[in-house]
Design an enzyme around this catalytic site. Structure first.
Site, PDB file in Angstrom:
ATOM      1  N   LYS A  13       0.815  -1.222   0.000  1.00  0.00           N
ATOM      2  CA  LYS A  13       0.000   0.000   0.000  1.00  0.00           C
ATOM      3  C   LYS A  13       0.854   1.280   0.000  1.00  0.00           C
ATOM      4  O   LYS A  13       2.061   1.241   0.249  1.00  0.00           O
ATOM      5  CB  LYS A  13      -0.952  -0.028   1.198  1.00  0.00           C
ATOM      6  N   TYR A  53     -12.437  -2.400  -4.468  1.00  0.00           N
ATOM      7  CA  TYR A  53     -13.024  -2.559  -3.136  1.00  0.00           C
ATOM      8  C   TYR A  53     -14.549  -2.478  -3.160  1.00  0.00           C
ATOM      9  O   TYR A  53     -15.166  -2.110  -2.151  1.00  0.00           O
ATOM     10  CB  TYR A  53     -12.458  -1.499  -2.188  1.00  0.00           C
ATOM     11  N   ASN A 116      -2.578   0.287   6.358  1.00  0.00           N
ATOM     12  CA  ASN A 116      -2.153  -0.940   7.045  1.00  0.00           C
ATOM     13  C   ASN A 116      -1.203  -1.770   6.187  1.00  0.00           C
ATOM     14  O   ASN A 116      -1.162  -2.991   6.302  1.00  0.00           O
ATOM     15  CB  ASN A 116      -3.366  -1.738   7.552  1.00  0.00           C
ATOM     16  N   HIS A 119      -2.370  -5.505   1.516  1.00  0.00           N
ATOM     17  CA  HIS A 119      -3.653  -6.189   1.346  1.00  0.00           C
ATOM     18  C   HIS A 119      -3.359  -7.591   0.855  1.00  0.00           C
ATOM     19  O   HIS A 119      -2.449  -7.783   0.050  1.00  0.00           O
ATOM     20  CB  HIS A 119      -4.523  -5.461   0.306  1.00  0.00           C
ATOM     21  N   GLU A 130      -9.226 -11.123  -7.881  1.00  0.00           N
ATOM     22  CA  GLU A 130      -8.326  -9.979  -7.661  1.00  0.00           C
ATOM     23  C   GLU A 130      -7.082 -10.051  -8.540  1.00  0.00           C
ATOM     24  O   GLU A 130      -6.585  -9.022  -9.008  1.00  0.00           O
ATOM     25  CB  GLU A 130      -7.935  -9.907  -6.177  1.00  0.00           C
TER      26      GLU A 130
HETATM   27  P1  CMP Z   1      -7.677  -4.524   3.160  1.00  0.00           P
HETATM   28  O1  CMP Z   1      -7.147  -5.891   3.403  1.00  0.00           O
HETATM   29  O2  CMP Z   1      -7.042  -3.728   2.075  1.00  0.00           O
HETATM   30  O3  CMP Z   1      -9.243  -4.642   2.841  1.00  0.00           O
HETATM   31  C1  CMP Z   1     -10.141  -3.584   3.078  1.00  0.00           C
HETATM   32  C2  CMP Z   1      -9.512  -2.450   3.821  1.00  0.00           C
HETATM   33  O4  CMP Z   1     -10.391  -1.535   4.407  1.00  0.00           O
HETATM   34  C3  CMP Z   1      -8.716  -2.991   4.971  1.00  0.00           C
HETATM   35  O5  CMP Z   1      -7.572  -3.679   4.503  1.00  0.00           O
HETATM   36  C4  CMP Z   1      -8.456  -1.736   5.771  1.00  0.00           C
HETATM   37  O6  CMP Z   1      -7.313  -1.040   5.308  1.00  0.00           O
HETATM   38  C5  CMP Z   1      -9.691  -0.871   5.463  1.00  0.00           C
HETATM   39  N1  CMP Z   1     -10.561  -0.673   6.616  1.00  0.00           N
HETATM   40  C6  CMP Z   1     -10.785   0.486   7.235  1.00  0.00           C
HETATM   41  N2  CMP Z   1     -11.634   0.351   8.241  1.00  0.00           N
HETATM   42  C7  CMP Z   1     -11.957  -0.959   8.294  1.00  0.00           C
HETATM   43  C8  CMP Z   1     -12.791  -1.724   9.146  1.00  0.00           C
HETATM   44  N3  CMP Z   1     -13.493  -1.163  10.161  1.00  0.00           N
HETATM   45  N4  CMP Z   1     -12.898  -3.043   8.909  1.00  0.00           N
HETATM   46  C9  CMP Z   1     -12.202  -3.622   7.879  1.00  0.00           C
HETATM   47  N5  CMP Z   1     -11.398  -2.936   7.026  1.00  0.00           N
HETATM   48  C10 CMP Z   1     -11.268  -1.618   7.253  1.00  0.00           C
END
Ligand code: CMP
Length: 142
Positions: A13, A53, A116, A119, A130
């Site tokens: 990311k 997403y 974070n 992914h 994906e």
């Molecule tokens: P990712 O694995 O990229 O998939 C969806 C993303 O949404 C997740 O990682 C987080 O970065 C983001 N996100 C933000 N808030 C939430 C939440 N409450 N629950 C899950 N994903 C979240």
């Protein structure tokens, strides 16, 4: 017999590319036994982020998520290993870095729940979808 394994889609990311840590993530992936069988750096635009997403479109965090994912370059990759989806989820750690186990990528690198760091696909079915979102088969070299 080959050990071709299975595939998962990984996104490094913008919080990682901004801090110039792409290689550190890749070193962890390779040390953990993954083969990076496809990889490219690109910048998601808003329609691409929203489409990728789409399952989260109704969630309160959707706007912030798309803003974060378009804030800088990402590196998308196809990882191969036995049980790739599950194994990658284990080394990524929990979505929220506050809940991530010691030694996981998110524990060590993530800045917040959106930023974070990585992914990974959450099922084999989503991995197929994906991977096809970003790569054609000739770009994937196992
Ligand atoms: P990712 O694995 O990229 O998939 C969806 C993303 O949404 C997740 O990682 C987080 O970065 C983001 N996100 C933000 N808030 C939430 C939440 N409450 N629950 C899950 N994903 C979240």
């Amino acid at each position: 017999m080959t050990m071709a394994g299975t595939r998962t889609l990984s996104i490094i990311k913008p919080d990682i590319t901004r801090r110039n840590l792409t290689g550190e993530i890749n070193a962890r992936l390779e040390k953990a036994g993954f083969r990076i069988i496809a990889q490219k750096r690109l910048r998601l635009d808003r329609p691409m982020a929203e489409s990728f997403y789409n399952v989260h479109r109704e969630r309160a965090f959707f706007n912030d998520l798309c803003a974060s994912m378009t804030s800088g370059p990402v590196v998308v990759q196809v990882l191969e290993s036995p049980d790739a989806v599950l194994r990658y989820r284990n080394i990524m750690g929990a979505t929220n870095p506050a809940n991530a186990d010691e030694g996981t990528i998110r524990k060590d690198f993530a800045e917040s729940i959106e930023a974070n760091s990585v992914h990974g696909s959450d099922s084999d079915e989503n991995a197929v979808r994906e991977i096809a979102f970003f790569f054609s088969e000739i770009e994937i070299v196992g």
